[in-house]
Design a protein around this motif. Sequence first.
Motif, short mmCIF file in Angstrom:
data_model
loop_
_atom_site.label_atom_id
_atom_site.label_comp_id
_atom_site.label_asym_id
_atom_site.label_seq_id
_atom_site.Cartn_x
_atom_site.Cartn_y
_atom_site.Cartn_z
N LEU A 26 -0.83 13.95 12.66
CA LEU A 26 -1.98 14.41 13.44
C LEU A 26 -3.10 14.95 12.55
O LEU A 26 -2.83 15.53 11.50
N TRP A 73 -5.36 13.96 24.27
CA TRP A 73 -5.99 14.03 22.95
C TRP A 73 -4.91 14.15 21.87
O TRP A 73 -4.83 13.34 20.97
N GLN A 74 -4.07 15.15 21.97
CA GLN A 74 -3.00 15.30 20.99
C GLN A 74 -1.71 15.69 21.70
O GLN A 74 -1.73 16.49 22.65
N VAL A 75 -0.62 15.12 21.23
CA VAL A 75 0.70 15.50 21.75
C VAL A 75 1.63 15.58 20.55
O VAL A 75 1.58 14.73 19.66
N THR A 77 5.68 17.22 19.18
CA THR A 77 6.91 17.99 19.31
C THR A 77 7.42 18.24 17.89
O THR A 77 7.38 17.32 17.05
N ALA A 81 12.97 19.18 17.61
CA ALA A 81 13.10 19.14 19.08
C ALA A 81 12.74 17.77 19.64
O ALA A 81 12.59 17.61 20.85
N ARG A 82 12.61 16.77 18.78
CA ARG A 82 12.21 15.43 19.27
C ARG A 82 13.38 14.70 19.94
O ARG A 82 14.55 15.02 19.67
N ALA A 87 7.95 15.64 25.21
CA ALA A 87 6.57 15.14 25.27
C ALA A 87 6.32 14.48 26.63
O ALA A 87 5.30 14.74 27.28
N GLY A 88 7.25 13.64 27.05
CA GLY A 88 7.10 12.98 28.35
C GLY A 88 7.03 14.00 29.48
O GLY A 88 6.19 13.89 30.38
N ASN A 116 2.47 3.96 15.07
CA ASN A 116 3.11 5.18 15.60
C ASN A 116 4.09 4.80 16.72
O ASN A 116 3.79 4.90 17.92
N ARG A 121 6.28 4.43 22.23
CA ARG A 121 7.42 4.48 23.16
C ARG A 121 7.22 5.57 24.20
O ARG A 121 7.62 5.42 25.36
N LEU A 122 6.65 6.67 23.76
CA LEU A 122 6.37 7.76 24.71
C LEU A 122 5.52 7.24 25.87
O LEU A 122 5.86 7.44 27.04
N ARG A 128 6.52 3.35 32.67
CA ARG A 128 7.71 2.91 33.42
C ARG A 128 8.04 3.93 34.51
O ARG A 128 8.19 3.58 35.68
N ARG A 129 8.12 5.18 34.13
CA ARG A 129 8.54 6.20 35.09
C ARG A 129 7.50 6.47 36.17
O ARG A 129 7.85 6.83 37.29
C1 COA Z 1 5.32 11.19 19.65
C2 COA Z 1 6.09 12.50 19.89
C3 COA Z 1 5.11 13.50 20.48
C4 COA Z 1 7.23 12.25 20.89
O1 COA Z 1 7.81 13.52 21.17
P1 COA Z 1 9.26 13.68 21.87
O2 COA Z 1 9.30 15.03 22.49
O3 COA Z 1 10.32 13.31 20.92
O4 COA Z 1 9.12 12.56 22.99
P2 COA Z 1 10.19 12.09 24.05
O5 COA Z 1 11.52 12.76 23.77
O6 COA Z 1 9.55 12.24 25.38
O7 COA Z 1 10.42 10.54 23.64
C5 COA Z 1 9.43 9.61 23.80
C6 COA Z 1 9.94 8.23 23.39
O8 COA Z 1 9.87 8.09 21.95
C7 COA Z 1 11.12 7.65 21.45
N1 COA Z 1 11.26 8.21 20.12
C8 COA Z 1 11.45 9.49 19.79
N2 COA Z 1 11.48 9.61 18.44
C9 COA Z 1 11.29 8.37 17.93
C10 COA Z 1 11.20 7.84 16.61
N3 COA Z 1 11.31 8.60 15.53
N4 COA Z 1 11.00 6.51 16.47
C11 COA Z 1 10.87 5.72 17.56
N5 COA Z 1 10.94 6.17 18.84
C12 COA Z 1 11.15 7.49 19.01
C13 COA Z 1 12.13 8.18 22.45
O9 COA Z 1 13.33 7.43 22.40
C14 COA Z 1 11.39 7.97 23.75
O10 COA Z 1 11.45 6.60 24.17
P3 COA Z 1 12.26 6.19 25.51
O11 COA Z 1 11.56 6.91 26.65
O12 COA Z 1 12.09 4.72 25.54
O13 COA Z 1 13.66 6.68 25.27
C15 COA Z 1 6.72 13.05 18.58
O14 COA Z 1 7.44 12.02 17.94
C16 COA Z 1 5.71 13.64 17.61
O15 COA Z 1 5.37 14.81 17.68
N6 COA Z 1 5.21 12.84 16.66
C17 COA Z 1 4.23 13.34 15.69
C18 COA Z 1 2.86 13.56 16.33
C19 COA Z 1 2.31 12.29 16.94
O16 COA Z 1 2.36 11.23 16.33
N7 COA Z 1 1.74 12.39 18.16
C20 COA Z 1 1.20 11.26 18.87
C21 COA Z 1 -0.17 10.90 18.48
S1 COA Z 1 -1.38 11.95 19.27
#
Ligand code: COA
Length: 169
Positions: A26, A73-75, A77, A81-82, A87-88, A116, A121-122, A128-129
């Motif tokens: 980010l 804008w930004q999300v 975890t 805690a991922r 995030a979803g 990314n 996937r997020l 989907r949901r």
């Molecule tokens: C993107 C991000 C916010 C997801 O957070 P999270 O709390 O782990 O999200 P969720 O648990 O809701 O999972 C979202 C999906 O990503 C998938 N996922 C989680 N970690 C993953 C990884 N390292 N590689 C691939 N997929 C991954 C999950 O399986 C899930 O997919 P599904 O619904 O098909 O099972 C987190 O990985 C993050 O903070 N990344 C760094 C910051 C970033 O890139 N933010 C987005 C751009 S603004």
Amino acid sequence: MEPLIRIPTLADGAAVHEVVLACPELDANSRYAYALLCHEFDQTARVAEIDGVVVGFVCGFRPPRRPRSLFVWQVATLPAARGLGLAGCMIEAIVADSRANGQPIDHLEATVAEHNLASRRLFAGLARRLGAPLAVEPYITAETFGAMKHPAEPLIRIGPITNQRGRGG
Ligand SMILES: CC(C)(COP(=O)(O)OP(=O)(O)OC[C@H]1O[C@@H](n2cnc3c(N)ncnc32)[C@H](O)[C@@H]1OP(=O)(O)O)[C@@H](O)C(=O)NCCC(=O)NCCS
């Protein structure tokens, strides 16, 4: 302890900033900017807490020309805690509350770099949901960033949202 998803307050700005600093994917904004977002854009933001510690956040806004859309804008975890669905859940909470408050959000928007995967996937999971189609279109190109060598950020647009309940509710 169960994670808690809640609306942020001005006081969360510092913790949110720390979460962003722990995510090199980010662009980090100032602490002031996060305090402002948590306070003035609180209805389109959420934090996730575990044991009283902020481990995730999302901030966004309703674009003035598309007030029924949520532009995420930004999300983020924290790495530890991922994969728990935080995030979803945070984004779904904003959508659900908008409906409860009589100002429904019917589209989600975000720009996500091609590489990314977790973020892609997020948003695929959210589409989907929420029972909504997902479309990707050009938005911010690599040229927009000039000499910064930042990859393009295509726009993901999800909607119209038909399943108002999403996960869990
Ligand atoms: C993107 C991000 C916010 C997801 O957070 P999270 O709390 O782990 O999200 P969720 O648990 O809701 O999972 C979202 C999906 O990503 C998938 N996922 C989680 N970690 C993953 C990884 N390292 N590689 C691939 N997929 C991954 C999950 O399986 C899930 O997919 P599904 O619904 O098909 O099972 C987190 O990985 C993050 O903070 N990344 C760094 C910051 C970033 O890139 N933010 C987005 C751009 S603004």
